[in-house]
Design a protein around this motif. Structure first.
Motif, PDB file in Angstrom:
ATOM      1  N   ALA A  35       0.832  -1.208   0.000  1.00 21.97           N
ATOM      2  CA  ALA A  35       0.000   0.000   0.000  1.00 21.97           C
ATOM      3  C   ALA A  35       0.865   1.256   0.000  1.00 21.97           C
ATOM      4  CB  ALA A  35      -0.926  -0.015   1.215  1.00 21.97           C
ATOM      5  N   ALA A  36       1.957   1.219   0.750  1.00 21.73           N
ATOM      6  CA  ALA A  36       2.883   2.355   0.751  1.00 21.73           C
ATOM      7  C   ALA A  36       3.509   2.546  -0.626  1.00 21.73           C
ATOM      8  CB  ALA A  36       3.974   2.138   1.808  1.00 21.73           C
ATOM      9  N   LEU A  37       3.817   1.441  -1.302  1.00 19.60           N
ATOM     10  CA  LEU A  37       4.354   1.547  -2.660  1.00 19.60           C
ATOM     11  C   LEU A  37       3.335   2.164  -3.614  1.00 19.60           C
ATOM     12  CD1 LEU A  37       6.187  -1.892  -2.964  1.00 19.60           C
ATOM     13  CD2 LEU A  37       7.260   0.357  -2.908  1.00 19.60           C
TER      14      LEU A  37
ATOM     15  N   LEU B  36      11.750   2.348  -5.516  1.00 21.85           N
ATOM     16  CA  LEU B  36      11.240   1.252  -4.701  1.00 21.85           C
ATOM     17  C   LEU B  36      10.128   0.503  -5.426  1.00 21.85           C
ATOM     18  CD1 LEU B  36      11.129   2.793  -1.092  1.00 21.85           C
ATOM     19  CD2 LEU B  36      12.871   1.300  -2.100  1.00 21.85           C
ATOM     20  N   VAL B  37       9.276   1.237  -6.143  1.00 23.98           N
ATOM     21  CA  VAL B  37       8.208   0.604  -6.910  1.00 23.98           C
ATOM     22  C   VAL B  37       8.804  -0.267  -8.022  1.00 23.98           C
ATOM     23  CG1 VAL B  37       6.254   1.021  -8.448  1.00 23.98           C
ATOM     24  CG2 VAL B  37       6.546   2.401  -6.372  1.00 23.98           C
ATOM     25  N   LEU B  38       9.802   0.270  -8.719  1.00 19.26           N
ATOM     26  CA  LEU B  38      10.447  -0.496  -9.787  1.00 19.26           C
ATOM     27  C   LEU B  38      11.139  -1.729  -9.236  1.00 19.26           C
ATOM     28  CD1 LEU B  38      11.952   2.476 -11.806  1.00 19.26           C
ATOM     29  CD2 LEU B  38      10.017   1.048 -12.471  1.00 19.26           C
ATOM     30  N   PHE B  39      11.794  -1.595  -8.100  1.00 19.92           N
ATOM     31  CA  PHE B  39      12.475  -2.713  -7.446  1.00 19.92           C
ATOM     32  C   PHE B  39      11.460  -3.807  -7.114  1.00 19.92           C
ATOM     33  CE2 PHE B  39      15.729  -3.566  -3.777  1.00 19.92           C
ATOM     34  CZ  PHE B  39      16.002  -4.804  -4.320  1.00 19.92           C
TER      35      PHE B  39
ATOM     36  N   PHE C  69       3.865   5.263  -6.020  1.00 18.82           N
ATOM     37  CA  PHE C  69       3.646   5.166  -7.464  1.00 18.82           C
ATOM     38  C   PHE C  69       2.757   6.307  -7.965  1.00 18.82           C
ATOM     39  CE2 PHE C  69       1.238   3.351 -11.100  1.00 18.82           C
ATOM     40  CZ  PHE C  69       2.308   3.177 -11.961  1.00 18.82           C
ATOM     41  N   ARG C  70       1.781   6.720  -7.148  1.00 15.28           N
ATOM     42  CA  ARG C  70       0.920   7.842  -7.541  1.00 15.28           C
ATOM     43  C   ARG C  70       1.733   9.124  -7.687  1.00 15.28           C
ATOM     44  NH1 ARG C  70      -4.149   8.403  -3.715  1.00 15.28           N
ATOM     45  NH2 ARG C  70      -4.395  10.199  -5.110  1.00 15.28           N
ATOM     46  N   ARG C  71       2.752   9.275  -6.865  1.00 14.97           N
ATOM     47  CA  ARG C  71       3.572  10.489  -6.916  1.00 14.97           C
ATOM     48  C   ARG C  71       4.635  10.430  -8.000  1.00 14.97           C
ATOM     49  NH1 ARG C  71       3.741   9.699  -1.190  1.00 14.97           N
ATOM     50  NH2 ARG C  71       5.942   9.140  -1.360  1.00 14.97           N
TER      51      ARG C  71
ATOM     52  N   PRO D 151      11.808  -3.730  -0.728  1.00 18.03           N
ATOM     53  CA  PRO D 151      11.326  -2.384  -1.084  1.00 18.03           C
ATOM     54  C   PRO D 151       9.968  -2.066  -0.475  1.00 18.03           C
ATOM     55  CG  PRO D 151      11.297  -3.849  -2.992  1.00 18.03           C
ATOM     56  CD  PRO D 151      12.057  -4.549  -1.923  1.00 18.03           C
ATOM     57  N   ALA D 152       9.098  -3.067  -0.335  1.00 17.00           N
ATOM     58  CA  ALA D 152       7.803  -2.811   0.300  1.00 17.00           C
ATOM     59  C   ALA D 152       7.981  -2.489   1.773  1.00 17.00           C
ATOM     60  CB  ALA D 152       6.888  -4.033   0.123  1.00 17.00           C
TER      61      ALA D 152
END
Length: 503
Positions: A273-275, A287-290, A279-281, A319-320
């Motif tokens: 959820a934090a990712l 971290l999202v790509l990882f 991702f929205r930003r 990363p999560a």
């Protein structure tokens, strides 16, 4: 985050680290500690040509990494025993890991509380069922693997990701990228699975770099990569690139990584959820790509039957977990600055706190490694799994270099004390007669094997000792080829092979 909550996070992270330091003193044994101790014993005896760490064979081994060679030289220079050196390795690995997490988190945010929260998330944000495997950093897992090369390699990985982010951002010179290439090679040589995770992380740091690196920077990065490949090819203790053919033999062992995923890793959904927020930003958030790269490779392994690819799972989990800590610290700051509502922030903070509490309770059995069972609440004591007792009881008789015949489970521990076994207790990719050795052990203990064939096994492999339960089979203890020497703590018997009787 309110001062009290920030203080609580710092205190909790500190207590978890102190618990791990106490575990280092005990060095509980459940898993692969034996093969790492055996590796140090071989390097102590012959740093240049150690041979196979488990059996008496002159073949290379991927366990001889830059880190273990350094530890072997330490053992040889100081005279320290293998387990004392492993405690030193545990302290170094833990220090490198904690400083690496802090270093990496500080490239993502300046919020001071984010480091403590990230440490807590890495240790506790796993699942409601205990999962223990090298390269996975849950508290209970790390307590058993803190002395392993995988912990050292992960510590280097966090530092590498942080340094790469800073180097790309600062348009660093060639020397920095060459050093990063050498560091990448050390990680891959030290623990190959962690090396894959490290490589995916480094690729994510590159793809998520802002601004996008200049052509000259990419050329320097390419030079560092080329140096790393040269070092991998030049490493003298084992042919690194031959390991690409080893996956098939490891798939069976790693099939378990694809089972019970919600129970083992369900709490990581808080980090997912934090990712999503990140991702929205930023569609190229590193971290999202990882995470995406880790999920892609893990899924590909499961779908294709290459279950050894499951060892890449930390590339999705880490990363999560880090994102959960970083976003929690950032959300608290946003509330203080009036950029976020208190109710949504309180819900998010409560969700993370509850997930961490569940993860901490799940892994509470780790306390049993440092406290006597009588000092633990019954509910916590029930969670503790006692470590293996080891085979120190055979060392008054069995000397380093002696060959011991034993089944798989004792074969995973006996080499830790300097002896060899007939068959390796773990898959051994570079051992050409691995199957023949395993078959010889099976035939020795099989109930219908003739005496002459059992004696031939003892002769062929130069067996001096046999470790077995009376119910295991093999030659009866009344046989003239054996002499009963002693009985271990769990009823296993040490037999000496009487040489004249086997000829």
């Amino acid at each position: 985050m309110p001062p009290t909550a920030a203080t609580a996070a710092t205190v909790a992270a500190t207590l978890a680290v102190l618990l791990l330091l106490a575990v280092v003193v005990r060095l509980p044994w459940v898993g692969d500690l034996g093969i790492h101790a055996a590796t140090l014993e071989r390097l102590r005896h012959d740093p240049l040509h150690p041979g196979d760490p488990l059996v008496d064979a002159d073949v290379p081994s991927p366990y001889y990494s830059p880190w273990t060679v350094l530890l072997g030289l330490l053992a040889k220079a100081t005279g320290l025993g293998a387990f004392a050196v492993l405690r030193c390795a545990a302290l170094a690995g833990l220090a490198l890991l904690l400083t690496g997490v802090a270093h990496f988190v500080r490239t993502l945010t300046r919020r001071r509380t984010a480091v403590s929260l990230a440490v807590l998330c890495v240790l506790f944000l796993w699942g409601p069922a205990v999962f223990e495997w090298s390269g996975f950093l849950g508290l209970s897992s790390l307590a058993l693997t803190v002395s392993y090369p995988s912990t050292f390699a992960l510590g280097l990985a966090f530092h590498l990701w942080a340094c790469l982010r800073k180097a790309l951002r600062a348009d660093a010179g060639p020397a920095v990228f060459l050093a990063l290439g050498a560091l990448w090679a050390v990680v891959l040589l030290t623990h190959q699975f962690t090396g894959v995770v490290t490589s995916l992380g480094a690729l994510a740091m590159l793809l998520g770099a802002r601004p996008w690196p200049r052509r000259a920077t990419l050329l320097r990065l390419g030079a560092g990569l080329a140096l790393g490949l040269v070092l991998l090819a030049a490493w003298p203790y084992y042919p690194f690139f031959d390991l690409f053919g080893a996956g098939g033999g490891l798939d069976g062992i790693h099939r378990a990584l694809y089972r019970d995923l919600p129970a083992r890793f369900g709490l990581v959904l808080v980090g997912v959820a934090a990712l999503a927020l990140r991702f929205r930003r930023d569609r190229r958030d590193p971290l999202v790509l990882f995470f995406a790269l880790g999920v892609l490779v893990f899924a590909a392994g499961g779908l294709s039957g290459h279950c050894s690819w499951g060892r890449v799972l930390p590339a999705a989990l880490l990363p999560a977990q880090v994102a959960a800590g970083v976003e929690a610290a950032g959300l608290a700051a946003a509330v203080r600055e009036g950029r976020a509502g208190r109710v949504p922030a309180a819900v998010a903070a409560g969700t993370l706190a509850a997930a961490l509490a569940v993860g901490a309770w799940t892994q509470a059995g780790t306390l049993g490694h440092v406290l006597p069972r009588s000092a633990l609440p019954s509910a916590v004591a029930a969670k503790h799994r006692p470590p293996w007792p080891g085979y120190r009881w055979i060392t008054p008789w069995v000397r380093p270099g002696d060959v011991v015949l034993a089944k798989t489970f004792p074969a995973r521990q006996i080499p830790a004390y300097g002896a060899y076994t007939v068959a390796p207790g773990y898959p051994d990719f570079f051992l050409p007669d691995e199957d023949a050795r395993a078959d010889a052990v099976r035939r020795y203990f099989a109930p219908q094997t003739p005496r002459a064939e059992r004696l031939e096994v003892l002769r062929r492999y130069g067996v001096r000792w046999v470790v077995a339960y009376r119910s295991d089979g093999g030659l009866p203890e009344t046989d003239l080829a054996l002499r009963k020497v002693t009985v271990g703590t769990r009823g296993q018997v040490l037999y000496e092979v009487v040489g004249a009787a086997t000829r």
